[in-house]
Design a protein around this motif. Structure first.
Motif, PDB file in Angstrom:
ATOM      1  N   UNK A  18       0.828  -1.214   0.000  1.00  0.00           N
ATOM      2  CA  UNK A  18       0.000   0.000   0.000  1.00  0.00           C
ATOM      3  C   UNK A  18       0.866   1.269   0.000  1.00  0.00           C
ATOM      4  N   UNK A  19       1.983   1.225   0.703  1.00  0.00           N
ATOM      5  CA  UNK A  19       2.906   2.367   0.701  1.00  0.00           C
ATOM      6  C   UNK A  19       3.460   2.594  -0.702  1.00  0.00           C
ATOM      7  N   UNK A  20       3.863   1.522  -1.369  1.00  0.00           N
ATOM      8  CA  UNK A  20       4.435   1.671  -2.707  1.00  0.00           C
ATOM      9  C   UNK A  20       3.394   2.151  -3.714  1.00  0.00           C
ATOM     10  N   UNK A  21       2.144   1.731  -3.555  1.00  0.00           N
ATOM     11  CA  UNK A  21       1.080   2.244  -4.428  1.00  0.00           C
ATOM     12  C   UNK A  21       0.923   3.751  -4.212  1.00  0.00           C
ATOM     13  N   UNK A  22       0.939   4.175  -2.951  1.00  0.00           N
ATOM     14  CA  UNK A  22       0.821   5.597  -2.634  1.00  0.00           C
ATOM     15  C   UNK A  22       1.998   6.393  -3.191  1.00  0.00           C
ATOM     16  N   UNK A  23       3.218   5.870  -3.020  1.00  0.00           N
ATOM     17  CA  UNK A  23       4.402   6.553  -3.549  1.00  0.00           C
ATOM     18  C   UNK A  23       4.382   6.610  -5.074  1.00  0.00           C
ATOM     19  N   UNK A  24       3.855   5.567  -5.697  1.00  0.00           N
ATOM     20  CA  UNK A  24       3.734   5.550  -7.158  1.00  0.00           C
ATOM     21  C   UNK A  24       2.838   6.690  -7.630  1.00  0.00           C
ATOM     22  N   UNK A  25       1.718   6.870  -6.929  1.00  0.00           N
ATOM     23  CA  UNK A  25       0.783   7.945  -7.282  1.00  0.00           C
ATOM     24  C   UNK A  25       1.434   9.310  -7.062  1.00  0.00           C
ATOM     25  N   UNK A  26       2.131   9.473  -5.924  1.00  0.00           N
ATOM     26  CA  UNK A  26       2.717  10.770  -5.595  1.00  0.00           C
ATOM     27  C   UNK A  26       3.911  11.129  -6.486  1.00  0.00           C
ATOM     28  N   UNK A  27       4.589  10.113  -7.027  1.00  0.00           N
ATOM     29  CA  UNK A  27       5.790  10.389  -7.831  1.00  0.00           C
ATOM     30  C   UNK A  27       5.527  10.271  -9.328  1.00  0.00           C
ATOM     31  N   UNK A  28       4.269  10.076  -9.708  1.00  0.00           N
ATOM     32  CA  UNK A  28       3.931   9.936 -11.133  1.00  0.00           C
ATOM     33  C   UNK A  28       4.369  11.185 -11.901  1.00  0.00           C
ATOM     34  N   UNK A  29       4.997  10.951 -13.040  1.00  0.00           N
ATOM     35  CA  UNK A  29       5.492  12.044 -13.880  1.00  0.00           C
ATOM     36  C   UNK A  29       5.229  11.660 -15.328  1.00  0.00           C
ATOM     37  N   UNK A  30       4.294  12.347 -15.968  1.00  0.00           N
ATOM     38  CA  UNK A  30       3.921  11.959 -17.329  1.00  0.00           C
ATOM     39  C   UNK A  30       5.068  12.158 -18.314  1.00  0.00           C
ATOM     40  N   UNK A  31       5.985  13.070 -17.989  1.00  0.00           N
ATOM     41  CA  UNK A  31       7.150  13.272 -18.861  1.00  0.00           C
ATOM     42  C   UNK A  31       8.019  12.011 -18.860  1.00  0.00           C
ATOM     43  N   UNK A  32       8.216  11.408 -17.689  1.00  0.00           N
ATOM     44  CA  UNK A  32       8.995  10.166 -17.600  1.00  0.00           C
ATOM     45  C   UNK A  32       8.341   9.063 -18.420  1.00  0.00           C
TER      46      UNK A  32
END
Length: 197
Positions: A18-32
């Protein structure tokens, strides 16, 4: 019945899903995402590791650990295909499901809102995940797993009647009642994965 000590580490990684899902959402970068897509499927596009920002590294690590979590679920499902004990009964049962919530609120929630743009904060996050993991495994709290709760597992303390009586932590799906029949797999000498029969 042999114990399966590797399950402690595996369950810790799964507890952080659940932490990694949350971090994935918070660090999402469409440029990447666009850059990776262009690198894989475009022509004449160069993608360098030096172009990655801190949030991009957090995103990639989170994605990797989410995928590892899926593989862990598959491995767990397959590892419980055999190795069960003979049928035995349980008594003197107490519900310990609050353990899932305590782990979530004490360890996971404070890490959810980490600043994924700061190198210092991300290093601190990595250090905290490692330290919490060491404590989690050494103190046998690995069963306090919110991911297992989502999958329908419950935690009970119970006397297991199998060639004597032993007070154990029992993780199982369903509701354990006095005189329920179970088969179990030992994670360690005090913690059992069980199925109600």
């Amino acid at each position: 019945m042999n114990t399966k000590p590797y399950l402690k580490t595996v369950l810790y990684i799964l507890s952080l899903w659940l932490l990694f899902v949350s971090l994935l959402i918070m660090s999402y970068d469409k440029v990447l995402i666009k850059n990776i897509w262009d690198y894989l499927f475009g022509e004449n596009f160069s993608f360098t590791l030096s172009s990655l920002r801190v949030r991009n590294i957090v995103f990639l690590f989170s994605l990797i650990f989410i995928i590892i979590g899926v593989f862990i679920l598959i491995i767990l499902a397959n590892s419980f295909g055999s190795g069960w004990s003979v049928a035995c009964t349980v008594s003197d049962i107490s519900n310990e499901n609050h353990e899932h919530l305590e782990f979530l609120t004490t360890y996971i929630m404070p890490l959810v809102f980490t600043d994924v743009d700061s190198k210092r904060t991300v290093l601190n996050l990595g250090l905290m995940i490692f330290i919490i993991g060491a404590i989690y495994v050494k103190t046998n709290r690995f069963y306090s797993n919110p991911s297992l709760a989502i999958l329908g597992f419950r935690i009970f303390k119970a006397n297991v009647h199998d060639r004597g009586v032993k007070k154990c932590t029992v993780i199982c799906r369903g509701v354990l009642e006095s005189n329920s029949s179970i088969k179990y797999i030992k994670i360690d000498n005090e913690t059992y994965f069980a199925k109600i029969i």
